[in-house]
Each structure stands twice: as C-alpha cells, then as structure tokens.
Design an enzyme around this catalytic site. Structure first.
Site: not given
Lengths: 155, 259
Positions: B74, B77-78, B112, B175, B179, B216, B220
C-alpha cells in the site's frame, strides 16, 4: 352525551371482527378488546410473570419498567406496567399483546400473536408468533394482577 | 378570507410529516461517545489504553509490507505513513466507476488488494481487513464526515433510508424507531444512541474485539429477530451511504471504543 353516543357507534361498528391467521387460533375483536381467552381457559399468573421478566421470551422489560424489584435495567420506551391491570381490562390487554396495530398502526409494541405484515423474519423465528396462545393467556393473567400504580411502581 | 383552509391543511401536513420523519437535524447530532460512562470515554481518548490502537499498529505493518513477492505494498502507491489518505474515510462510501456501484472503505481496500496488489482480498471481519481499515480511517480522525455530493449515490442513499425506516424481523421494529425516535432512552440496560457510525472499525467491550459497522448492523438485526444482510451486500452499502449522510458533520473517531 353525544361523544358517548359516537363512541358507542364506533364500538358497535368495530364489534366482533373475527380474525384468524394460518396456524394461529382465531379470535374476535370487540371494541378495543379480545374478550375471550385464546385457549378457552384462564392463564397462570405465575408463569406469566416469568415470561414478562424473561428478556429472551417476553422481552417486556427491554421497553417497559414494572414492579420487578429483582430485575435491574428496565427499559423506558413504553409505559410502566405498574397498575396496568387496573387501567385495562383483560380483553384490552389481550388485544394489545396479540396485535396492537389494530388500535394504532404506528405502535412500536411488537404484535406477539400475529405473523402478518412482517418482513425478513430471521430463520430461527419464522412462521411462529413471539408467544403462543397459552403464553399470551399467562401474561394476560399476570398483568391483571398488577392493580396498584403507586406501590407497584418503584422497586 | 377566500380560501384559508388549504393553506392551513398544507401547514398541518408539513408539521405531521416533519414529526413522523423524526430525522435528527445536523445541529442536534451527537456521537454515542457522549452517552458513554467516563471510564469508557477515557479508554477511547487515551491511545495507549485504547485497544483499537493495537489493530491500527497491525494495520501500519500490513500497509508497509507487500502482500506477495513482487507485488506493491500500500505504502508504495499511497506513501509510507498513510497521511496522504487524510479525509478519505470521512467521505466513504463513494462511487466506484470500475464496478459501477457505491463502495465502502473496506471494499475499496479489498478491491485494491485484489486488483492492484495481486493478493487474495482479506475476508470480512478478518483481523487483516479490520486492521488495514482502522489504519486508513485513523488518518481521518477528527475530520468531519463529509459525504460526496455525487448524484450517482442518491439512489443508494434513498435505498438506505428506506431500509433504516422499514420495519423488519419478528418484532416488527425499525432502525428509526430506536435511533431517530427514542435515542437517549433505555432499551433494557443499553442507553440508545443516535446510531452514527463515527468510529468504525471500533472496539466493543461486548465483543472483546474490533468489528465493522456491518457487524454492528447485523447485531441489531438479530436483536429485531430479522435475517441479517450478508457482509458486503448492496443493502449494507446502501445503509452505510444513508448513515454517513445522517451523521454528517460529526467527526471521525476511529478507532472508537463502545460498551
């Protein structure tokens, strides 16, 4: 007396709507209640209390608080169950447990004895209601014993 | 007073739809961090105590190491330290022209690995994928979440919004019920947060480990007794698109710590 007349008319219009779903016991909605036991027999309040307090069966205390001094961490999304047996008749409690959407389509209370209108039900829970008819009657019988909003309220 | 009624009716309708939608205005958006106990907040704030930083350290190692002999790392390139990716996590999911669909950060990393580094893409929830994603997202810590104004993302965002508002599972919940409409209240032992994905991947004390937003969301869904979407599914990316728009402009917290 006009409001009472109007209410009476509405009740008589709603009177005795028979409902039956595949695999579930049929029942009749009269006004805001299911007057008759789903099983034809009264439930057992002690078994009902155990169901209400069990967070994997009744799930009630996730949203409701109530007179359960031994239970920590009770929810506050819904009304306190203390005194609910004085506020509601057994039949009214039964309809709210079975399918509260009959009274309020936007209710967040799960429909404990209905398979209608559900989406993406998980494999383990498919094709069966949250509680069976006998369990509904046990819970109705227990909630009917909660008569006192004052002394029932706080653990 | 020729026809006041339609105007009044329209106003009532607007008020009703605003109340029904229950969406949280940008100025009222709060991270779940604010609802945690002081001890858990302290663990997140202190990089030497935050267990998520162990994964970040693993991620830094993976970043520098070529996944196979002759393949680029990685870093090739980065850039060696990853700071060139500052702000990237704050704008994902983004449109991916190559696959012609929206893509989230972990899928960008997997893509990638596969297409540019000749490696087997790390599995969802694998330590390697979580570590690399945490390392990349850490570079955006403190940056406001800033979803791209790319009209190609509108459809996914609308799908995500519908999934967020739709009832599901044996319990028939959504949801939004928790929330949007009931955050701040208690569901059993848990204080309901607004549900903003500000810190993923994050360390959950309940998991005793690092996990993704999709993990997560699956938790739920299982709680609602719904069949969870699969890891990497378009439904999850759609939900992530909507959740990012819903969370902006809260700052990125990766690696967050939650109860």
């Amino acid at each position: 007396m006009r409001p009472r007349l109007a209410a009476g008319l509405a009740l008589s219009l709603m009177a005795a709507t028979a409902r039956a779903e595949g695999g579930l016991r049929p029942y009749a909605v009269v006004g805001d209640a299911i007057p008759a036991s789903l099983t034809g027999a009264p439930g057992d309040p002690a078994r009902g209390r155990a169901i209400v307090a069990d967070r994997t069966r009744g799930l009630c205390l996730l949203c409701h608080a109530g007179p359960f001094p031994e239970e920590r961490f009770q929810g506050d999304l819904a009304p306190n169950l203390a005194g609910v047996g004085a506020r509601r008749s057994p039949g009214a409690l039964r309809l709210r447990l079975v399918d509260g959407r009959v009274l309020n389509p936007d209710t967040i209370m799960p429909s404990y004895y209905s398979l209608e209108g559900l989406a993406r039900v998980g494999r383990a829970w498919r094709d069966r209601p949250i509680l069976d008819a006998a369990e509904i009657e046990d819970v109705v019988a227990f909630l009917g014993t909660l008569r006192d909003a004052g002394t029932d309220a706080k653990p | 007073m020729p026809h006041p009624a339609p105007a009044v009716f329209a106003a009532l309708l607007l008020a009703a739809s605003a109340a029904g939608a229950g969406e949280i205005a940008p100025a009222d958006r709060r991270s779940g961090f604010d609802q945690m106990g002081a001890e858990t907040r302290a663990i997140q704030r202190d990089d030497t105590a935050n267990p998520g930083m162990l994964a970040v350290a693993d991620g830094a190692e993976l970043w520098a190491r070529p996944p196979a002999a002759g393949a680029p790392a990685c870093a090739d390139c980065h850039g060696a330290d990853g700071t060139g990716l500052r702000g990237v996590a704050a704008r994902y999911p983004a449109w991916d022209a190559r696959s012609d669909r929206p893509i989230d950060l972990q899928d960008r990393i997997r893509q990638c690995r596969r297409d540019r580094q000749g490696a087997v893409p790390p599995a969802y929830e694998s330590p390697d994928l979580l570590a690399l994603t945490a390392f990349v997202a850490l570079q955006s810590r403190g940056e406001p979440i800033r979803p791209p104004a790319d009209p190609r993302l509108d459809r996914g965002r609308a799908e995500g919004r519908a999934l967020f508002a739709g009832r599901m599972g044996q319990l028939g919940l959504s949801c939004a019920i928790c929330h949007d409409d009931n955050w701040g209240r208690r569901l059993g032992a848990a204080a309901i947060p607004q549900g903003h994905p500000t810190g993923y991947p994050l360390y959950r004390l309940e998991w005793q480990g690092l996990g993704s937003l999709q993990r997560r969301l699956r938790n739920c869904m299982t709680g609602m007794r719904a069949e969870p979407f699969a890891y990497g599914s378009p439904e999850f990316v759609a939900l992530e698109l909507y959740l990012a728009a819903r969370a902006a402009p809260l700052p990125v917290e990766t690696p967050a710590v939650r109860p």
